[in-house]
Design a protein around this motif. Structure first.
Motif, PDB file in Angstrom:
ATOM      1  N   GLY A 279       0.861  -0.954   0.025  1.00  0.00           N
ATOM      2  CA  GLY A 279       0.019   0.214  -0.039  1.00  0.00           C
ATOM      3  C   GLY A 279       0.813   1.374  -0.043  1.00  0.00           C
ATOM      4  O   GLY A 279       2.053   1.333  -0.421  1.00  0.00           O
ATOM      5  N   ASP A 280       0.157   2.356   0.321  1.00  0.00           N
ATOM      6  CA  ASP A 280       0.896   3.715   0.307  1.00  0.00           C
ATOM      7  C   ASP A 280       2.259   3.689   1.213  1.00  0.00           C
ATOM      8  O   ASP A 280       3.065   4.527   0.456  1.00  0.00           O
ATOM      9  N   VAL A 281       2.167   3.113   1.977  1.00  0.00           N
ATOM     10  CA  VAL A 281       3.547   3.303   2.645  1.00  0.00           C
ATOM     11  C   VAL A 281       4.657   2.822   2.064  1.00  0.00           C
ATOM     12  O   VAL A 281       5.954   3.247   2.156  1.00  0.00           O
ATOM     13  N   PHE A 282       4.548   1.699   1.266  1.00  0.00           N
ATOM     14  CA  PHE A 282       5.554   1.207   0.553  1.00  0.00           C
ATOM     15  C   PHE A 282       5.774   2.062  -0.844  1.00  0.00           C
ATOM     16  O   PHE A 282       6.736   2.612  -1.226  1.00  0.00           O
ATOM     17  N   LEU A 283       4.440   2.452  -1.434  1.00  0.00           N
ATOM     18  CA  LEU A 283       4.466   3.129  -2.716  1.00  0.00           C
ATOM     19  C   LEU A 283       5.060   4.543  -2.472  1.00  0.00           C
ATOM     20  O   LEU A 283       5.762   4.913  -3.431  1.00  0.00           O
ATOM     21  N   LYS A 284       4.872   5.045  -1.435  1.00  0.00           N
ATOM     22  CA  LYS A 284       5.437   6.447  -1.350  1.00  0.00           C
ATOM     23  C   LYS A 284       7.195   6.429  -1.298  1.00  0.00           C
ATOM     24  O   LYS A 284       7.797   7.688  -1.100  1.00  0.00           O
ATOM     25  N   SER A 285       7.683   5.316  -1.108  1.00  0.00           N
ATOM     26  CA  SER A 285       9.027   5.226  -1.159  1.00  0.00           C
ATOM     27  C   SER A 285       9.687   5.068  -2.394  1.00  0.00           C
ATOM     28  O   SER A 285      10.890   4.950  -2.598  1.00  0.00           O
ATOM     29  N   GLN A 286       8.776   4.906  -3.579  1.00  0.00           N
ATOM     30  CA  GLN A 286       9.250   4.499  -4.752  1.00  0.00           C
ATOM     31  C   GLN A 286       8.578   5.358  -5.787  1.00  0.00           C
ATOM     32  O   GLN A 286       7.591   5.977  -5.726  1.00  0.00           O
ATOM     33  N   PHE A 287       9.164   5.334  -7.098  1.00  0.00           N
ATOM     34  CA  PHE A 287       8.495   5.618  -8.458  1.00  0.00           C
ATOM     35  C   PHE A 287       7.987   4.553  -9.092  1.00  0.00           C
ATOM     36  O   PHE A 287       8.685   3.610  -9.096  1.00  0.00           O
ATOM     37  N   VAL A 288       6.720   4.688  -9.331  1.00  0.00           N
ATOM     38  CA  VAL A 288       6.053   3.147 -10.029  1.00  0.00           C
ATOM     39  C   VAL A 288       5.568   3.499 -11.356  1.00  0.00           C
ATOM     40  O   VAL A 288       4.660   4.559 -11.417  1.00  0.00           O
ATOM     41  N   VAL A 289       5.555   2.658 -12.159  1.00  0.00           N
ATOM     42  CA  VAL A 289       5.174   2.544 -13.570  1.00  0.00           C
ATOM     43  C   VAL A 289       4.203   1.542 -13.657  1.00  0.00           C
ATOM     44  O   VAL A 289       4.567   0.555 -13.519  1.00  0.00           O
ATOM     45  N   PHE A 290       2.783   1.968 -13.963  1.00  0.00           N
ATOM     46  CA  PHE A 290       2.087   0.898 -14.419  1.00  0.00           C
ATOM     47  C   PHE A 290       1.707   0.997 -15.736  1.00  0.00           C
ATOM     48  O   PHE A 290       0.892   1.660 -16.323  1.00  0.00           O
ATOM     49  N   ASN A 291       2.292  -0.123 -16.323  1.00  0.00           N
ATOM     50  CA  ASN A 291       1.970  -0.205 -17.883  1.00  0.00           C
ATOM     51  C   ASN A 291       0.946  -1.323 -18.134  1.00  0.00           C
ATOM     52  O   ASN A 291       1.155  -2.281 -17.758  1.00  0.00           O
ATOM     53  N   GLN A 292      -0.085  -0.749 -18.616  1.00  0.00           N
ATOM     54  CA  GLN A 292      -1.339  -1.628 -18.812  1.00  0.00           C
ATOM     55  C   GLN A 292      -1.255  -2.322 -20.117  1.00  0.00           C
ATOM     56  O   GLN A 292      -1.852  -3.306 -20.513  1.00  0.00           O
ATOM     57  N   GLY A 293      -0.379  -1.941 -21.025  1.00  0.00           N
ATOM     58  CA  GLY A 293      -0.180  -2.552 -22.264  1.00  0.00           C
ATOM     59  C   GLY A 293       0.145  -4.095 -22.283  1.00  0.00           C
ATOM     60  O   GLY A 293      -0.160  -4.830 -22.998  1.00  0.00           O
ATOM     61  N   VAL A 294       1.269  -4.231 -21.401  1.00  0.00           N
ATOM     62  CA  VAL A 294       1.977  -5.441 -21.543  1.00  0.00           C
ATOM     63  C   VAL A 294       1.006  -6.640 -20.870  1.00  0.00           C
ATOM     64  O   VAL A 294       0.846  -7.844 -21.283  1.00  0.00           O
ATOM     65  N   PRO A 295       0.849  -6.512 -19.615  1.00  0.00           N
ATOM     66  CA  PRO A 295       1.040  -5.476 -18.446  1.00  0.00           C
ATOM     67  C   PRO A 295       2.339  -5.954 -17.579  1.00  0.00           C
ATOM     68  O   PRO A 295       2.457  -6.955 -17.346  1.00  0.00           O
ATOM     69  N   LYS A 296       2.723  -4.906 -17.254  1.00  0.00           N
ATOM     70  CA  LYS A 296       3.950  -4.888 -16.300  1.00  0.00           C
ATOM     71  C   LYS A 296       3.917  -3.746 -15.372  1.00  0.00           C
ATOM     72  O   LYS A 296       3.375  -2.647 -15.529  1.00  0.00           O
ATOM     73  N   ILE A 297       4.865  -3.760 -14.211  1.00  0.00           N
ATOM     74  CA  ILE A 297       4.946  -2.821 -13.154  1.00  0.00           C
ATOM     75  C   ILE A 297       6.345  -2.584 -13.042  1.00  0.00           C
ATOM     76  O   ILE A 297       7.096  -3.493 -12.775  1.00  0.00           O
ATOM     77  N   GLY A 298       6.872  -1.139 -13.098  1.00  0.00           N
ATOM     78  CA  GLY A 298       8.147  -0.906 -12.745  1.00  0.00           C
ATOM     79  C   GLY A 298       8.199  -0.051 -11.521  1.00  0.00           C
ATOM     80  O   GLY A 298       7.668   0.686 -11.114  1.00  0.00           O
ATOM     81  N   PHE A 299       9.511  -0.179 -11.051  1.00  0.00           N
ATOM     82  CA  PHE A 299       9.949   0.644  -9.808  1.00  0.00           C
ATOM     83  C   PHE A 299      11.377   0.990  -9.900  1.00  0.00           C
ATOM     84  O   PHE A 299      12.413   0.557 -10.505  1.00  0.00           O
ATOM     85  N   ALA A 300      11.481   2.124  -9.154  1.00  0.00           N
ATOM     86  CA  ALA A 300      12.702   2.720  -9.361  1.00  0.00           C
ATOM     87  C   ALA A 300      12.638   3.797  -8.062  1.00  0.00           C
ATOM     88  O   ALA A 300      11.646   4.130  -7.277  1.00  0.00           O
ATOM     89  N   PRO A 301      13.936   4.015  -7.424  1.00  0.00           N
ATOM     90  CA  PRO A 301      14.121   4.812  -6.173  1.00  0.00           C
ATOM     91  C   PRO A 301      13.414   6.383  -6.642  1.00  0.00           C
ATOM     92  O   PRO A 301      13.614   6.820  -7.748  1.00  0.00           O
ATOM     93  N   GLY A 302      12.433   6.563  -5.868  1.00  0.00           N
ATOM     94  CA  GLY A 302      11.840   8.060  -5.981  1.00  0.00           C
ATOM     95  C   GLY A 302      12.491   9.418  -5.835  1.00  0.00           C
ATOM     96  O   GLY A 302      13.660   8.967  -5.438  1.00  0.00           O
TER      97      GLY A 302
END
Ligand SMILES: CCNC(=O)c1c(-c2ccccc2)csc1NC(=O)CNCCc1c[nH]c2ccccc12
Length: 326
Positions: free
Chosen positions: A303-326
């Motif tokens: 949830g948000d406690v995790f997601l707010k530490s990251q930059f997150v890419v939600f790709n609905q085309g593939v679908p895939k999800i990406g993470f990088a340091p925010g």
């Protein structure tokens, strides 16, 4: 087209709300963007006045572009026992400068007390997959599903921050919003969620434990919920912590120094700072943990406690999800 919208945290970063304009003339409502559900629903003039107090709301009869989606109803229940239900209009919905002219707007005729008392939002925008939309007898599409045709790329990104405004972007990846490179995981959308396998975890500076953890990325859930064994291993490093039935989860002395939590995504190590894991004051001098057990939930939630530490890419085309340091 591409768009960007500010995401404002409520108290304790409980949720992140974004301005959404509905109808003609437009009414702009703060809505909770939720990658853990797929209904776009709003407080409406069809609610009893008592359930509307403290909220702005959508009045379909005041919108010249509104059309009843006749015969269609919706009724959603969330795992925390909250919920809402109502009927559906087709109307214009604009987010971050991107307009969907025929969006199914689920107008609330009834909402649970949690939503009445949560005056931070006047509804939700679901960004999960259409299969879990509750409209009946026919599913309706999410706003993002409808907007995709206008976007250069079928992606949206979440750049949530601790204690300050962040943003969601649509149709592009802004490289200034992250450092290093983005690591992707394959999404299994069979359950309608942004669901993937994390590759393991570590507590503080401890050894990384490689294990496959089935999780969903859920901006609509505040905390992190992981298997009980992992959560137990975390709080074993927090002196004075306990799993309190009365508090509804793990608590600890507010003076405790919390270790960080690392979640593996492929070879990428996503680190949640210890300060993010002291969620909020409980009673007395105890505080409530941002990491809790998934017992009784049936899946693990980032949830948000995790997601707010990251930059997150939600790709609905593939679908895939990406993470990088925010
Ligand atoms: C605590 C909210 N989260 C859930 O219930 C949930 C569960 C879940 C299932 C069983 C028990 C506990 C949680 C699985 S996926 C999942 N995720 C969602 O349902 C995402 N949407 C949450 C919307 C939502 C529920 N209560 C609110 C109160 C304020 C703002 C938003 C909300």
């Amino acid at each position: 087209a591409q768009g960007s919208v500010t995401a404002s945290p409520s108290q304790y970063d409980g949720e992140y709300d974004c301005p959404v304009t509905v109808g003609t003339p437009g009414v702009t409502l703060p809505l909770d963007f939720d990658t853990g559900s797929s209904d776009l629903w709003v407080f409406s003039s069809e609610l009893p006045a008592s359930e509307r107090s403290g909220h702005a709301y959508y009045t379909s009869s005041s919108s010249s572009t509104s059309k009843l989606d006749s015969g269609e109803t919706w009724d959603i229940s969330y795992g925390d026992g909250s919920g809402a239900e109502g009927n559906i209009y087709i109307d214009k919905v604009t987010i971050g400068g991107i307009t969907v002219t025929s969006q199914a707007v689920e107008a609330a005729e009834s909402v649970s007390s949690e939503f009445v008392s949560d005056t931070s939002n006047d509804g939700l925008v679901g960004f999960a997959f259409d299969s879990i939309n509750t409209a009946s007898p026919n599913h309706v599409q999410t706003w993002f599903g409808n907007a995709e045709a206008q976007l250069a790329s079928p992606v949206f990104t979440a750049n949530l921050k601790k204690g300050k405004a962040g943003n969601y972007n649509f149709g592009y990846i802004d490289s200034s919003e992250y450092t290093g490179s983005i690591t992707y995981a394959t999404i299994n959308s069979a359950n309608g969620f942004w669901e993937f396998s994390a590759s393991g975890y570590a507590v503080g500076s401890g050894a990384f434990s490689s294990q496959s953890i089935d999780v969903i990325a859920d901006t609509g859930t505040t905390l992190i919920y992981l298997p009980a064994a992992i959560v137990k291993a975390y709080y074993a490093k927090v002196s004075g912590s306990s799993n309190s039935a009365s508090a509804g989860g793990y608590i600890f002395p507010c003076s405790a120094t919390l270790p960080s939590l690392t979640i593996g995504i492929g070879s990428y190590k996503a680190v949640v700072p210890g300060t993010f894991l002291n969620y909020a004051p409980n009673t007395g001098s105890t505080c409530f943990g941002g990491l809790q057990s998934n017992a009784g939930i049936g899946l693990s939630i980032l949830g948000d406690v995790f997601l707010k530490s990251q930059f997150v890419v939600f790709n609905q085309g593939v679908p895939k999800i990406g993470f990088a340091p925010g």
